[in-house]
Design a protein around this motif. Structure first.
Motif, mmCIF file in Angstrom:
data_model
loop_
_atom_site.group_PDB
_atom_site.id
_atom_site.type_symbol
_atom_site.label_atom_id
_atom_site.label_comp_id
_atom_site.label_asym_id
_atom_site.label_seq_id
_atom_site.Cartn_x
_atom_site.Cartn_y
_atom_site.Cartn_z
ATOM 1 N N UNK A 231 0.826 -1.207 0.000
ATOM 2 C CA UNK A 231 0.000 0.000 0.000
ATOM 3 C C UNK A 231 0.858 1.253 0.000
ATOM 4 N N UNK A 232 1.997 1.192 0.683
ATOM 5 C CA UNK A 232 2.872 2.355 0.745
ATOM 6 C C UNK A 232 3.462 2.703 -0.617
ATOM 7 N N UNK A 233 3.595 1.697 -1.484
ATOM 8 C CA UNK A 233 4.126 1.969 -2.823
ATOM 9 C C UNK A 233 3.208 2.899 -3.603
ATOM 10 N N UNK A 234 1.914 2.910 -3.251
ATOM 11 C CA UNK A 234 0.949 3.737 -3.967
ATOM 12 C C UNK A 234 0.434 4.894 -3.108
ATOM 13 N N UNK A 235 1.135 5.141 -1.994
ATOM 14 C CA UNK A 235 0.768 6.240 -1.111
ATOM 15 C C UNK A 235 1.361 7.533 -1.653
ATOM 16 N N UNK A 236 0.507 8.409 -2.182
ATOM 17 C CA UNK A 236 1.002 9.622 -2.832
ATOM 18 C C UNK A 236 1.553 10.659 -1.868
ATOM 19 N N UNK A 237 1.372 10.435 -0.561
ATOM 20 C CA UNK A 237 1.988 11.340 0.401
ATOM 21 C C UNK A 237 3.503 11.116 0.467
ATOM 22 N N UNK A 238 3.945 9.956 -0.047
ATOM 23 C CA UNK A 238 5.376 9.650 -0.127
ATOM 24 C C UNK A 238 5.856 10.013 -1.520
ATOM 25 N N UNK A 239 7.021 10.653 -1.593
ATOM 26 C CA UNK A 239 7.564 11.106 -2.878
ATOM 27 C C UNK A 239 7.675 9.948 -3.872
ATOM 28 N N UNK A 240 7.353 10.236 -5.138
ATOM 29 C CA UNK A 240 7.355 9.220 -6.189
ATOM 30 C C UNK A 240 8.714 8.533 -6.312
ATOM 31 N N UNK A 241 9.783 9.311 -6.325
ATOM 32 C CA UNK A 241 11.111 8.738 -6.482
ATOM 33 C C UNK A 241 11.490 7.848 -5.301
ATOM 34 N N UNK A 242 11.017 8.199 -4.116
ATOM 35 C CA UNK A 242 11.318 7.385 -2.942
ATOM 36 C C UNK A 242 10.625 6.033 -3.030
ATOM 37 N N UNK A 243 9.410 6.029 -3.552
ATOM 38 C CA UNK A 243 8.691 4.760 -3.681
ATOM 39 C C UNK A 243 9.353 3.865 -4.729
ATOM 40 N N UNK A 244 9.778 4.451 -5.827
ATOM 41 C CA UNK A 244 10.454 3.653 -6.845
ATOM 42 C C UNK A 244 11.836 3.211 -6.365
ATOM 43 N N UNK A 245 12.468 4.035 -5.544
ATOM 44 C CA UNK A 245 13.753 3.671 -4.965
ATOM 45 C C UNK A 245 13.609 2.417 -4.107
ATOM 46 N N UNK A 246 12.508 2.326 -3.357
ATOM 47 C CA UNK A 246 12.270 1.147 -2.527
ATOM 48 C C UNK A 246 12.174 -0.110 -3.389
ATOM 49 N N UNK A 247 11.515 -0.005 -4.546
ATOM 50 C CA UNK A 247 11.401 -1.146 -5.462
ATOM 51 C C UNK A 247 12.772 -1.528 -6.001
ATOM 52 N N UNK A 248 13.540 -0.526 -6.413
ATOM 53 C CA UNK A 248 14.875 -0.784 -6.967
ATOM 54 C C UNK A 248 15.775 -1.440 -5.923
ATOM 55 N N UNK A 249 15.750 -0.915 -4.703
ATOM 56 C CA UNK A 249 16.581 -1.475 -3.646
ATOM 57 C C UNK A 249 16.172 -2.921 -3.348
#
Length: 345
Positions: free
Chosen positions: A3-21
């Motif tokens: 759910x946090x991956x689609x939480x727009x209160x979190x910066x887009x790049x930070x969410x994609x960074x989590x996926x990459x990591x």
């Protein structure tokens, strides 16, 4: 977590960074475990382990501190310059999805100014690695073909999952933005239909609404209303009270119109009620408005305020301009006859 991956209160790049990591840690940990089990300790095993530790440390630091720029640079540099090419040299085409993932990360994470140049440089670099793999195939380490399937499958699944989640995040962000823009456009469109002072419909929307009724060939009446002696009300009680009268009267006719039509400000102290129905229904509506308007004025100034009105009933083929003109003529006759009356014929 998802759910946090689609939480727009979190910066887009930070969410994609989590996926990459997560993808980097998963691929290196898997590579390390498989190499230990199958080949023991060798240079690829050691490299996978070191890369997993570096990516893991960078990922944890970036996610905990929220400062992802430097950790992102470390991970991108590591996987694009060293790790993915290394895996391709060792395993060949079975790890090709990792190289595509590396190119995708450049598109997803680099800003517009650097994206094109870095992507081109990575393409040239990867091309050179691919060329070296085939040019020096006798020298470069090659593992048994029986191991290619597992390596290729894991590379495909991890890369596909990473790209799926990153693209899903971007697409969801885009769709949410589109929905917000549409909602904003609808709200602005609705605001543009309203009179700023009274909050009821303005003359522009009144014309649009009447055109819709004409096209639908509905039976309706248009009642043009003018508040009697409004100039004297302003002079006697002041402009602020005059504005209050305008706003209050707008509310009265808006409530009176209900679902039977609309109320609109025609201009100044003039208003129009459009009533779906015949003249009698419209006259009854105006009679109720008269009573409420008088009750308001008596409660405020112990004086009964009145209005005059002209009603025009629509007939087939009548133009909107003619409806307005006829209603204005009938309103003028009501004024001449002494005000405080409705003229419909």
């Amino acid at each position: 977590m998802f759910k946090k991956l689609f939480d727009r209160s979190i910066d887009l790049k930070k969410r994609m960074f989590a996926v990459l990591a997560a993808a980097g840690i998963a691929s290196n940990s898997l590579g390390f475990a498989v190499n230990i089990a199958v080949y023991g300790v060798n240079w690829i095993t050691a490299a996978c382990g070191i890369c997993a530790l570096i990516i893991g440390a960078a990922g944890v630091y970036g996610l905990k501190t929220g400062k992802v720029r430097v950790p992102l640079g470390i991970i991108l540099g590591l996987i694009i310059i060293f790790e993915f090419p290394m895996l391709f040299l060792a395993y060949g085409a079975s790890t090709f999805p990792y190289m595509l993932l590396g190119l995708f990360t450049i598109i997803a994470f680099c800003d517009e100014k650097r994206r094109g140049a870095l992507f081109a440089a990575a393409m040239v670099y990867d091309g050179a690695v691919i060329g070296a793999r085939f040019a020096f195939c006798d020298v470069i380490t090659r593992y048994d073909s029986s191991e290619y399937f597992g390596t290729g499958l894991s590379a495909f699944l991890i890369s596909a999952a990473a790209m799926f989640y990153c693209l899903s995040i971007i697409i969801r962000q885009y769709e949410d933005k589109n929905r917000e823009l549409k909602k904003l456009a609808d709200e602005l469109g609705e605001i543009n239909k309203l009179d700023a002072q009274t909050g009821i419909y303005n003359r522009s929307y009144l014309t649009e609404y009447l055109n819709g009724l004409v096209r639908g060939e509905k039976k309706f009446c248009a009642a043009l209303i003018d508040l009697d002696n409004f100039k004297l009300i302003n002079e006697k009680y002041g402009l602020p009270f005059g504005d209050m009268v305008i706003t209050e009267f707008a509310g009265i006719i808006n409530n009176a119109s209900g679902t039977s039509g609309i109320a609109a400000r025609y201009g100044g102290q003039k208003f129009m009620i459009v009533c779906i129905g015949d003249v009698m229904k419209t006259e009854d509506m105006l009679d109720n408005v008269r009573k409420e308007y008088a009750a308001f004025s008596v409660s405020e100034k112990q004086e009964e305020f009145t209005f005059s009105a002209g009603i025009e009933e629509y007939s087939h083929g009548m133009e909107i301009s003619r409806i307005f003109r006829n209603a204005e003529e009938k309103l003028a006759r009501a004024k001449v006859k002494g005000k405080n009356r409705v003229v419909s014929k």
